[in-house]
Design a protein around this motif. Structure first.
Motif, PDB file in Angstrom:
ATOM      1  N   ASP A   1      -6.688   8.170   2.922  1.00  0.00           N
ATOM      2  CA  ASP A   1      -5.457   8.090   2.142  1.00  0.00           C
ATOM      3  C   ASP A   1      -5.314   6.727   1.478  1.00  0.00           C
ATOM      4  OD1 ASP A   1      -2.936   9.508   1.448  1.00  0.00           O
ATOM      5  OD2 ASP A   1      -2.004   7.840   2.519  1.00  0.00           O
ATOM      6  N   LEU A   2      -5.762   5.679   2.150  1.00  0.00           N
ATOM      7  CA  LEU A   2      -5.714   4.339   1.575  1.00  0.00           C
ATOM      8  C   LEU A   2      -6.711   4.165   0.432  1.00  0.00           C
ATOM      9  CD1 LEU A   2      -5.403   2.019   4.712  1.00  0.00           C
ATOM     10  CD2 LEU A   2      -3.837   2.042   2.758  1.00  0.00           C
TER      11      LEU A   2
ATOM     12  N   MET B   1      -3.220  -0.347  14.423  1.00  0.00           N
ATOM     13  CA  MET B   1      -4.259  -0.303  15.425  1.00  0.00           C
ATOM     14  C   MET B   1      -4.931   1.072  15.454  1.00  0.00           C
ATOM     15  SD  MET B   1      -1.769  -2.514  16.212  1.00  0.00           S
ATOM     16  CE  MET B   1      -1.361  -4.017  17.111  1.00  0.00           C
ATOM     17  N   ASN B   2      -6.263   1.059  15.406  1.00  0.00           N
ATOM     18  CA  ASN B   2      -7.078   2.267  15.507  1.00  0.00           C
ATOM     19  C   ASN B   2      -6.645   3.347  14.510  1.00  0.00           C
ATOM     20  OD1 ASN B   2      -9.144   3.876  16.516  1.00  0.00           O
ATOM     21  ND2 ASN B   2      -7.852   4.765  18.122  1.00  0.00           N
ATOM     22  N   PRO B   3      -6.741   3.070  13.209  1.00  0.00           N
ATOM     23  CA  PRO B   3      -6.357   4.070  12.206  1.00  0.00           C
ATOM     24  C   PRO B   3      -7.325   5.249  12.186  1.00  0.00           C
ATOM     25  CG  PRO B   3      -7.450   2.218  11.169  1.00  0.00           C
ATOM     26  CD  PRO B   3      -7.260   1.830  12.608  1.00  0.00           C
ATOM     27  N   SER B   4      -6.802   6.410  11.866  1.00  0.00           N
ATOM     28  CA  SER B   4      -7.632   7.620  11.795  1.00  0.00           C
ATOM     29  C   SER B   4      -8.422   7.638  10.495  1.00  0.00           C
ATOM     30  CB  SER B   4      -6.741   8.862  11.874  1.00  0.00           C
ATOM     31  OG  SER B   4      -5.967   8.985  10.684  1.00  0.00           O
ATOM     32  N   GLU B   5      -9.419   8.528  10.441  1.00  0.00           N
ATOM     33  CA  GLU B   5     -10.189   8.698   9.212  1.00  0.00           C
ATOM     34  C   GLU B   5      -9.302   9.219   8.084  1.00  0.00           C
ATOM     35  OE1 GLU B   5     -13.269   7.791   8.560  1.00  0.00           O
ATOM     36  OE2 GLU B   5     -13.401   6.926  10.571  1.00  0.00           O
ATOM     37  N   ALA B   6      -8.310  10.044   8.433  1.00  0.00           N
ATOM     38  CA  ALA B   6      -7.391  10.568   7.424  1.00  0.00           C
ATOM     39  C   ALA B   6      -6.570   9.450   6.796  1.00  0.00           C
ATOM     40  CB  ALA B   6      -6.471  11.615   8.046  1.00  0.00           C
ATOM     41  N   LEU B   7      -6.148   8.488   7.606  1.00  0.00           N
ATOM     42  CA  LEU B   7      -5.378   7.361   7.078  1.00  0.00           C
ATOM     43  C   LEU B   7      -6.252   6.496   6.177  1.00  0.00           C
ATOM     44  CD1 LEU B   7      -2.767   5.280   9.025  1.00  0.00           C
ATOM     45  CD2 LEU B   7      -4.318   4.171   7.426  1.00  0.00           C
TER      46      LEU B   7
ATOM     47  N   ALA C   1       0.824  -1.211   0.000  1.00  0.00           N
ATOM     48  CA  ALA C   1       0.000   0.000   0.000  1.00  0.00           C
ATOM     49  C   ALA C   1       0.856   1.257   0.000  1.00  0.00           C
ATOM     50  CB  ALA C   1      -0.929   0.008   1.211  1.00  0.00           C
ATOM     51  N   LEU C   2       0.412   2.232  -0.771  1.00  0.00           N
ATOM     52  CA  LEU C   2       1.017   3.558  -0.772  1.00  0.00           C
ATOM     53  C   LEU C   2       0.269   4.422   0.237  1.00  0.00           C
ATOM     54  CD1 LEU C   2       2.995   5.613  -2.022  1.00  0.00           C
ATOM     55  CD2 LEU C   2       1.202   6.173  -3.681  1.00  0.00           C
ATOM     56  N   ILE C   3       0.954   4.782   1.325  1.00  0.00           N
ATOM     57  CA  ILE C   3       0.364   5.622   2.368  1.00  0.00           C
ATOM     58  C   ILE C   3       1.189   6.888   2.457  1.00  0.00           C
ATOM     59  CG2 ILE C   3      -0.231   5.807   4.814  1.00  0.00           C
ATOM     60  CD1 ILE C   3      -0.502   2.782   4.913  1.00  0.00           C
ATOM     61  N   THR C   4       0.555   8.032   2.257  1.00  0.00           N
ATOM     62  CA  THR C   4       1.294   9.296   2.222  1.00  0.00           C
ATOM     63  C   THR C   4       1.151  10.113   3.501  1.00  0.00           C
ATOM     64  OG1 THR C   4      -0.557  10.446   1.144  1.00  0.00           O
ATOM     65  CG2 THR C   4       1.069   9.384  -0.287  1.00  0.00           C
ATOM     66  N   VAL C   5       0.207   9.761   4.375  1.00  0.00           N
ATOM     67  CA  VAL C   5       0.087  10.479   5.644  1.00  0.00           C
ATOM     68  C   VAL C   5       1.069   9.891   6.654  1.00  0.00           C
ATOM     69  CG1 VAL C   5      -2.331  11.047   5.238  1.00  0.00           C
ATOM     70  CG2 VAL C   5      -1.749   8.978   6.523  1.00  0.00           C
ATOM     71  N   ASN C   6       1.358  10.652   7.691  1.00  0.00           N
ATOM     72  CA  ASN C   6       2.279  10.200   8.730  1.00  0.00           C
ATOM     73  C   ASN C   6       1.632   9.097   9.563  1.00  0.00           C
ATOM     74  OD1 ASN C   6       3.637  10.119  11.413  1.00  0.00           O
ATOM     75  ND2 ASN C   6       4.877  11.758  10.522  1.00  0.00           N
TER      76      ASN C   6
END
Length: 318
Positions: free
Chosen positions: A299-300, A290-296, A239-244
């Motif tokens: 981004d996915l 664990m417990n990913p944010s809505e922003a993550l 997966a390409l994930i661009t957020v921190n």
């Protein structure tokens, strides 16, 4: 139509990544110590399917000097498999003709499917730590069954084949050492594909050494229906994930892979100069967050990546 495609290697394979065997053009030197990755990239699967569809449709001309699509067949080829090469950074949905969607690559043995996933059963997560974990433990060397309770290690599936040599003539690329893989008895690679046409079983080639695989195709409406039992986010594909990551989940067990692909003009039908794109780093399939944010999650959820099997994930119920 939806198919299950299995790829049984008939000889050792070499799946590349950022490493290249020998020299890459005039500007970039390759490595003479190369180890295959365990899985082909999703872009390699896409390219293989596009080529095979054109082959089965009689659109590829094959002669000693190569393969190409004749001018009078280009419209038919574009309608069949599209015109563009896949771009990792393209946000708009690209058109690959009759190819609607690919699943992530996985493993299959006697009808049982296996995916890569970190071993969090042996080292349960609690209050920010993995209980009992030792850095010497290879937590990533773990494959779980979607159709049973069994889990496997790499040695149960992959067998390394080492080759060291010195080509005659003493040219620049004469010295080499490479480690290829072969799958143990009964194992094949597999993926699901949705097509607006028919795909038949065939012998295909894949990987840096153009290794032979028996591709078997059968209609199948199944999917990678893995549900994480603890409610974590599990990557079913690279997966390409661009957020921190650190700022967008409570805890993560991840590994990174470098990704580069051949580039040229947008056409996927023309022979082009052997050049590679800039390196992109992907989070490896099997990573757990664990417990990913809505922003993550946002981004996915990139449709252009997901249509060829990148950025696919599962979140189970706690």
């Amino acid at each position: 139509m939806k198919y299950l495609v299995t790829l049984k290697p008939l000889e050792p394979f070499l799946f590349g990544g950022n490493q290249t065997f020998g020299r890459l053009g005039d500007k970039e030197a390759g490595s003479y110590l190369v180890t295959s990755r365990q899985f082909p990239q999703q872009t390699a699967l896409l390219g293989m399917v596009r080529k095979e569809l054109m082959t089965q449709a009689g659109l590829l001309t094959r002669k000693r000097r190569g393969e190409w699509v004749d001018k009078h067949k280009k419209v038919d080829a574009i309608n069949l498999v599209g015109y563009e090469k896949f771009s990792m950074n393209e946000k708009a949905l690209q058109d690959f003709g009759v190819i609607e969607r690919l699943s992530p690559i996985f493993l299959i043995q006697n009808g049982k499917r296996y995916i890569k996933r970190v071993d969090i059963e042996s080292f349960p997560y609690e209050n920010g730590v993995l209980k009992g974990y030792n850095p010497k433990d290879d937590i990533y060397d773990n494959f779980v069954s979607l159709d049973g309770e069994k889990s496997l290690k790499s040695e149960d599936i992959f067998r390394a084949i080492e080759q060291t040599g010195n080509k005659k003539g003493g040219e620049d690329n004469s010295l080499f050492k490479k480690t290829s893989y072969i799958l143990n008895d009964g194992f094949s690679f597999a993926f699901y594909i949705e097509l607006d046409t028919t795909l038949n079983s065939a012998m295909i080639s894949l990987g840096a050494d153009r290794s032979a695989f028996m591709m078997e195709v059968k209609e199948d409406d199944a999917s990678l229906d893995y549900k994480e039992p603890k409610g974590y986010l599990t990557l079913l594909s690279d997966a390409l994930i661009t957020v921190n990551i650190k700022e967008n989940c409570d805890f993560a067990i991840t590994s990174e892979l470098s990704h580069r692909n051949l580039k040229s003009k947008k056409s996927a039908l023309k022979k082009s100069k052997f050049e590679k794109s800039e390196t992109v780093y992907l989070y490896e399939k099997g990573s757990v967050l664990m417990n990913p944010s809505e922003a993550l999650l946002a981004d996915l959820n990139q449709e252009n990546l997901q249509q060829i099997g990148y950025n696919i994930y599962s979140i189970g119920k706690k």
